[in-house]
Design an enzyme around this catalytic site. Structure first.
Site, short mmCIF file in Angstrom:
data_model
loop_
_atom_site.label_atom_id
_atom_site.label_comp_id
_atom_site.label_asym_id
_atom_site.label_seq_id
_atom_site.Cartn_x
_atom_site.Cartn_y
_atom_site.Cartn_z
N CYS A 31 52.38 43.35 70.99
CA CYS A 31 52.64 44.67 70.43
C CYS A 31 53.92 44.69 69.61
O CYS A 31 54.73 43.80 69.68
CB CYS A 31 52.79 45.72 71.54
SG CYS A 31 51.46 45.76 72.71
N GLY A 57 50.38 43.43 66.00
CA GLY A 57 49.22 44.03 66.65
C GLY A 57 48.37 44.80 65.66
O GLY A 57 48.89 45.63 64.92
N ASN A 132 55.99 46.81 74.98
CA ASN A 132 55.71 45.50 74.39
C ASN A 132 55.95 44.46 75.47
O ASN A 132 57.07 44.31 75.96
CB ASN A 132 56.65 45.27 73.20
CG ASN A 132 56.57 43.87 72.64
OD1 ASN A 132 55.60 43.15 72.88
ND2 ASN A 132 57.57 43.48 71.89
N GLY A 133 54.90 43.75 75.89
CA GLY A 133 55.06 42.72 76.91
C GLY A 133 53.91 42.72 77.90
O GLY A 133 52.86 43.30 77.65
N TYR A 273 56.18 31.29 65.59
CA TYR A 273 54.94 31.85 65.04
C TYR A 273 54.93 33.37 64.88
O TYR A 273 54.52 33.89 63.85
CB TYR A 273 53.77 31.42 65.92
CG TYR A 273 52.42 31.98 65.52
CD1 TYR A 273 51.82 31.59 64.33
CD2 TYR A 273 51.76 32.88 66.34
CE1 TYR A 273 50.57 32.11 63.96
CE2 TYR A 273 50.51 33.40 65.98
CZ TYR A 273 49.93 33.01 64.80
OH TYR A 273 48.72 33.52 64.43
#
Length: 498
Positions: A31, A57, A132-133, A273
């Site tokens: 996210c 996302g 986020n996570g 990445y």
């Protein structure tokens, strides 16, 4: 395995190792979150900030605004531009504060019920929540909460935090939040919107980046990556540190903490990445780190060739570094169609292959008759690498030497990347030579762990500065809680991709 099954011949590789699907790559981040406080058009600022984080996302998006204590929200499946295609949806989110979220699912399914930010309306307050996570004790916590009467409206692990806040016996909201944050484990960067404040919190390891900025009018912003600050003209102030809580309201900004038991373990895949090259994480520019990876890769795994080609887009920085260090010219031998927004999976091999060609194509006039070094950021299942090698050889490349600007991915991630079993990782059960045969490359080389750490410039074992390298060596910086049994079982699996 028999010798016959151990290796893939080139002919078999190009036809497609049957057990390896044509799904497009690979690793997916979970996210992106963005928040702003003190701007007259906060929802629009949040929209532009989230647009810069769209790479984190593409499954769904949403924004919750705060108009003088009244919280309103809109969320839906799809890209940000699709969710707010009707401009009236954005215009209705009035107020001088807003938080937003772009989602890739790591926990929970693709239902709109799981799209964030969540907006909770209780009898005594309203709260927006974005995450986020990935929580590694979510299953245990959810079971305990449900047994004590909690009712969940989604199957996302994000909702757990709100239940923990509401059940806390602390008297004020900040202490309730601190109590809840000490119960959840794993990777988390939270953004909360209350009626009077915007609050951010980062897990004790700081797996995911979270940056604070300030706009020219004084408005504060918080974002998953610094690239989102740049697009709205915000000045970077500082990173949120592990274990910190950041409270922003009309009085300004306050830094607090919910724990002092911290150890920075930034996800190394952010540098390799996930993050955009124009972002800075812990003071390190992502493009610079990737270029260093390419330079070190050239030193560790040299090969004679006519050109270096990067796989668009995350590998272009590493490819330029490889070319500079090796003295071999860098060429644009692969072109990505920027207008293909999301991966799709078609029902037949022929249609799947057509989908690949729509996303990426080799430049025949550049690679034909040449020995090509193809630089990519990682190999996960091997499907993408095999496809790209095939595209280059089909375009007339004489040789294709694959160089990977990271170590072999051998272990799953439980902190927010959608790889959670070893059976999904080709390097977990196969040698480099076997992988080389299966992807059809003339040679294959990976960057070493030491080379990666040196490239990024953070010391793994420093007290307050480090990287999570668990994907490469299985050295997890936290207990695995609910995933421990699953992880131990995965170590026993022996999966053949051939």
């Amino acid at each position: 395995r028999s010798d016959q099954n151990r290796n893939c011949s080139s002919k078999k590789v190009l036809g497609g190792c049957n057990r390896m699907s044509y799904e497009v790559k690979s690793l997916n981040e979970e996210c992106g979150i963005f928040g702003v406080w003190g701007h007259p058009d906060a929802a629009s600022v949040a929209y532009f900030g989230l647009h810069s984080l769209q790479h984190r996302g593409q499954e769904g998006a949403g924004i919750v605004s705060n108009d003088r204590g009244k919280l309103k929200g809109h969320r839906d499946l799809g890209l940000l531009s699709e969710v707010f295609k009707d401009q009236r949806k954005l215009q209705q989110l009035t107020g001088e504060a807003a938080i937003g979220h772009v989602r890739y699912a790591t926990a929970g399914n693709g239902s709109v019920d799981n799209i964030q930010p969540f907006l909770f309306k209780f009898h005594d307050q309203s709260i927006g929540l974005a995450h986020n996570g990935n929580l590694i004790n979510a299953r245990s916590l959810r079971k305990e909460l449900e047994e004590n009467g909690a009712i969940f409206h989604s199957n996302s692990d994000t909702e757990i935090l709100m239940h923990l806040i509401r059940r806390s016996e602390e008297t004020d909201f900040l202490n309730k939040l601190k109590s809840a944050l000490n119960e959840v484990k794993g990777g988390f960067a939270y953004l909360l919107m209350t009626e009077t404040a915007m609050i951010a919190a980062l897990d004790p390891n700081g797996f995911r980046p979270l940056a604070i900025g300030q706009m020219k009018n004084g408005a504060y912003v918080i974002a998953s990556e610094t690239c989102a600050l740049e697009v709205i003209g915000a000045r970077f102030i500082r990173d949120v540190q592990p274990g910190e809580i950041v409270i922003i309201n009309d009085e300004g900004i306050q830094i607090d903490c919910f724990t002092k038991d911290t150890q920075l373990s930034i996800c190394s895949m952010e540098y390799i990445y996930f993050a955009r090259p124009d972002s800075n994480i812990a003071g390190i520019n992502v493009h610079t780190a990737r270029k260093n990876m390419g330079r070190n890769l050239a030193k560790e795994s040299p090969v004679k060739a006519d050109m270096v080609v990067g796989v668009p887009n995350s590998s272009l920085s590493a490819a330029s570094g490889y070319a500079e260090a090796s003295g071999i010219p860098y060429e644009i031998g692969l072109v990505k169609n920027q207008y293909i927004a999301r991966t799709f999976i078609q029902p037949t091999p022929e249609l799947r292959e057509q989908g690949v060609r729509m996303k990426l194509s080799a430049v025949r006039g550049v690679v034909e008759g040449k020995k090509v070094i193809m630089v990519d950021d990682s190999i996960v299942r091997g499907t993408t690498s095999r496809r790209i090698v095939h595209l280059l050889k089909e375009a007339g490349a004489k040789e294709v030497h694959v160089r990977i600007a990271s170590p072999p991915l051998k272990y799953p991630c439980f902190y927010g990347i959608d790889i959670q079993t070893r059976k999904e990782l080709i390097a977990a059960n196969h040698t480099i030579d076997e992988i080389k045969e299966c992807i059809g490359a003339d040679s294959l080389g990976f960057l070493s762990e030491e080379g990666l750490i040196e490239s990024i410039g953070l010391e793994k074992d420093a007290p307050y500065s480090g990287l999570c390298m668990a994907y490469f060596n299985g050295d997890y910086p936290t207990p695995l809680y609910d995933y421990e049994e699953k992880y131990q079982e995965s170590l026993k699996e022996k999966v053949s991709f051939f």
